[in-house]
Scaffold this motif. Structure first.
Motif, mmCIF file in Angstrom:
data_model
loop_
_atom_site.group_PDB
_atom_site.id
_atom_site.type_symbol
_atom_site.label_atom_id
_atom_site.label_comp_id
_atom_site.label_asym_id
_atom_site.label_seq_id
_atom_site.Cartn_x
_atom_site.Cartn_y
_atom_site.Cartn_z
ATOM 1 N N GLY A 57 0.820 -1.204 0.000
ATOM 2 C CA GLY A 57 0.000 0.000 0.000
ATOM 3 C C GLY A 57 0.849 1.247 0.000
ATOM 4 N N ASN A 58 0.183 2.394 0.045
ATOM 5 C CA ASN A 58 0.862 3.681 -0.031
ATOM 6 C C ASN A 58 1.072 4.324 1.328
ATOM 7 N N SER A 59 0.487 3.747 2.377
ATOM 8 C CA SER A 59 0.586 4.346 3.699
ATOM 9 C C SER A 59 1.794 3.779 4.443
ATOM 10 N N ASP A 60 1.866 4.080 5.734
ATOM 11 C CA ASP A 60 2.935 3.564 6.581
ATOM 12 C C ASP A 60 2.580 2.150 7.004
ATOM 13 N N GLY A 61 3.362 1.171 6.580
ATOM 14 C CA GLY A 61 3.079 -0.223 6.892
ATOM 15 C C GLY A 61 3.414 -0.623 8.309
ATOM 16 N N GLU A 62 3.999 0.285 9.091
ATOM 17 C CA GLU A 62 4.266 0.032 10.503
ATOM 18 C C GLU A 62 3.766 1.233 11.304
ATOM 19 N N PRO A 63 2.444 1.402 11.362
ATOM 20 C CA PRO A 63 1.889 2.621 11.968
ATOM 21 C C PRO A 63 1.967 2.621 13.488
ATOM 22 N N THR A 64 1.989 3.822 14.054
ATOM 23 C CA THR A 64 1.793 4.035 15.478
ATOM 24 C C THR A 64 0.388 4.591 15.646
ATOM 25 N N ILE A 65 -0.470 3.846 16.334
ATOM 26 C CA ILE A 65 -1.902 4.143 16.371
ATOM 27 C C ILE A 65 -2.288 4.635 17.760
ATOM 28 N N GLY A 66 -2.753 5.858 17.839
ATOM 29 C CA GLY A 66 -3.216 6.415 19.102
ATOM 30 C C GLY A 66 -4.670 6.060 19.359
ATOM 31 N N LEU A 67 -4.980 5.641 20.590
ATOM 32 C CA LEU A 67 -6.330 5.233 20.955
ATOM 33 C C LEU A 67 -6.736 5.888 22.273
ATOM 34 N N TRP A 68 -8.050 6.094 22.438
ATOM 35 C CA TRP A 68 -8.594 6.666 23.661
ATOM 36 C C TRP A 68 -9.574 5.668 24.274
ATOM 37 N N ARG A 69 -9.476 5.476 25.577
ATOM 38 C CA ARG A 69 -10.355 4.521 26.247
ATOM 39 C C ARG A 69 -11.746 5.112 26.437
ATOM 40 N N HIS A 70 -12.752 4.336 26.056
ATOM 41 C CA HIS A 70 -14.141 4.681 26.360
ATOM 42 C C HIS A 70 -14.465 4.048 27.706
ATOM 43 N N ARG A 71 -14.659 4.865 28.720
ATOM 44 C CA ARG A 71 -14.712 4.368 30.090
ATOM 45 C C ARG A 71 -15.892 3.430 30.325
ATOM 46 N N ASP A 72 -17.058 3.749 29.792
ATOM 47 C CA ASP A 72 -18.224 2.905 30.041
ATOM 48 C C ASP A 72 -18.130 1.566 29.315
ATOM 49 N N ALA A 73 -17.741 1.601 28.040
ATOM 50 C CA ALA A 73 -17.688 0.373 27.249
ATOM 51 C C ALA A 73 -16.452 -0.466 27.564
ATOM 52 N N GLY A 74 -15.423 0.155 28.161
ATOM 53 C CA GLY A 74 -14.229 -0.600 28.514
ATOM 54 C C GLY A 74 -13.355 -0.969 27.343
ATOM 55 N N ASN A 75 -13.511 -0.243 26.218
ATOM 56 C CA ASN A 75 -12.630 -0.502 25.081
ATOM 57 C C ASN A 75 -12.064 0.805 24.555
ATOM 58 N N VAL A 124 -11.425 3.791 21.418
ATOM 59 C CA VAL A 124 -11.947 4.452 20.223
ATOM 60 C C VAL A 124 -10.803 5.198 19.536
ATOM 61 N N GLY A 125 -11.051 5.575 18.283
ATOM 62 C CA GLY A 125 -9.983 6.114 17.462
ATOM 63 C C GLY A 125 -9.684 7.580 17.667
ATOM 64 N N ALA A 126 -10.565 8.308 18.324
ATOM 65 C CA ALA A 126 -10.342 9.732 18.560
ATOM 66 C C ALA A 126 -11.033 10.126 19.853
ATOM 67 N N ALA A 127 -10.486 11.124 20.532
ATOM 68 C CA ALA A 127 -11.066 11.595 21.785
ATOM 69 C C ALA A 127 -12.507 12.051 21.552
ATOM 70 N N GLY A 128 -13.413 11.562 22.379
ATOM 71 C CA GLY A 128 -14.805 11.957 22.265
ATOM 72 C C GLY A 128 -15.638 11.097 21.345
ATOM 73 N N ASP A 129 -15.033 10.137 20.629
ATOM 74 C CA ASP A 129 -15.807 9.243 19.778
ATOM 75 C C ASP A 129 -16.759 8.397 20.620
ATOM 76 N N PRO A 130 -17.921 8.039 20.065
ATOM 77 C CA PRO A 130 -18.835 7.154 20.798
ATOM 78 C C PRO A 130 -18.280 5.741 20.889
ATOM 79 N N ALA A 131 -18.824 4.958 21.810
ATOM 80 C CA ALA A 131 -18.420 3.559 21.919
ATOM 81 C C ALA A 131 -18.704 2.831 20.614
ATOM 82 N N GLN A 132 -17.904 1.845 20.311
ATOM 83 C CA GLN A 132 -18.060 1.117 19.061
ATOM 84 C C GLN A 132 -19.257 0.170 19.121
ATOM 85 N N PHE A 133 -19.984 0.122 18.003
ATOM 86 C CA PHE A 133 -21.154 -0.743 17.856
ATOM 87 C C PHE A 133 -20.746 -1.898 16.943
ATOM 88 N N PHE A 134 -20.488 -3.047 17.543
ATOM 89 C CA PHE A 134 -19.805 -4.120 16.813
ATOM 90 C C PHE A 134 -20.630 -4.827 15.743
#
Length: 326
Positions: free
Chosen positions: A288-306, A308-318
């Motif tokens: 691919g054209n992107s970085d094949g060894e990315p550093t991925i920042g994540l934020w914990r959703h306190r209620d769901a316990g998992n 999310v990809g950005a601060a303030g994002d809603p909990a993931q709906f699987f």
């Protein structure tokens, strides 16, 4: 008089020599295969991490092994549990073999993520709250029916038993992703480098032979400072582990951010930093054209316990992918 072939001829060396010659082929012989692959790529199902921002930089491929490494308490199990849920939401079949956690505990974590709510909050206390939670557990059971299996064993496991379990999952149940938590429960001694090398080698072969993806949770060496960000040389045991596998992720909890909050509160200059980082330090087959060894920042959703990809994002709906509730 016939000529006799005597035992002093090295027939094995000759066989190896001729076998090698049959495998050396002109590059042009492979061009058609490469062209066919170009056409099939657009038709091949792609399987991703739970966070869409990573789709250009990483994907799960069949026939590969991924190591998820991290220090104790840095969220390896939370991350891999979330990934297993995401895979189901992408119509994959999953088996989780946790030798460090009882299935009932694993299910509790999964239901919290699935329901996107904190079961320990005040609203769920008392009989009425328990009934609501029981309904959420039933919904989770229905959603995972025919999609997820748990291997019911805790403690140490023999490598050959684990390999047999993986093969059974692939051949009898059609499972496409198997999670093994953790390596040290399968090869007990940290200094058993030959045992580690052999087991990982067998897992890599099994992934290819069974056309599945195998995920292995692994521990990192204790750093000089807990806040130090790790690299791939910090994995415990044999260096051959990272040499053999296809993908390596490190899970790092942002302890400096947490410490700054405890000391300074809202005045901390680290509050905009992610709560956790996924550090991809190997992706052998990236295209691919992107970085094949990315550093991925994540934020914990306190209620769901998992995470999310950005601060303030809603909990993931699987049940959906991407995991946003419509």
């Amino acid at each position: 008089m016939p000529e006799y072939l005597t035992d002093d001829i090295d027939f094995a060396a000759y066989l190896k020599d001729t076998d090698a010659k049959t495998k050396v082929k002109p590059a042009a012989d492979f061009v058609q295969d490469a062209k066919d692959r170009l056409r099939s790529r657009s038709k091949t199902k792609r399987v991703f991490l739970p966070w869409p921002k990573c789709n250009d930089s990483f994907e799960f491929r069949r026939g590969e092994v991924t190591i998820w490494a991290g220090q104790n308490g840095h969220g390896k199990t939370d991350v891999t549990t979330q990934i297993s849920m995401s895979l189901i939401g992408q119509d994959e079949k999953v088996c989780v073999a946790s030798f460090e956690m009882k299935p009932v505990t694993t299910i509790g974590r999964m239901v919290r993520m699935f329901a996107m709510t904190n079961p320990f909050s005040e609203e769920y206390q008392g009989d009425a709250g328990v009934e609501i939670l029981e309904g959420l557990y039933d919904d989770f059971g229905s959603w995972t029916e025919g999609r997820m299996w748990l291997y019911d064993q805790t403690g140490t496991a023999r490598p050959d038993t684990v390999l047999g379990m993986v093969k059974y999952c692939a051949q009898e149940l059609g499972i496409t992703h198997v999670f093994i938590d953790s390596l040290m429960k399968c090869v007990k001694d940290e200094d058993d480098y030959n045992g580690q090398k052999a087991f990982i080698d067998q897992l890599c072969a099994m992934a290819k032979d069974c056309d599945i993806h195998i995920h292995v949770v692994h521990h990192l060496k204790k750093p000089s400072k807990e806040g130090d960000m790790p690299d791939k040389h910090d994995t415990k045991g044999s260096g051959s582990i990272t040499d053999q596998i296809d993908n390596l992720f490190m899970v790092w909890r942002n302890k400096p951010k947490e410490d700054a909050w405890k000391a300074q509160g809202d005045k901390s200059n680290k509050q905009t930093e992610p709560d956790c980082y996924l550090l991809c330090r190997k992706q052998r087959n990236y295209e691919g054209n992107s970085d094949g060894e990315p550093t991925i920042g994540l934020w914990r959703h306190r209620d769901a316990g998992n995470f999310v990809g950005a601060a303030g994002d809603p909990a993931q709906f699987f049940p959906n992918y991407p995991h946003f509730q419509s």
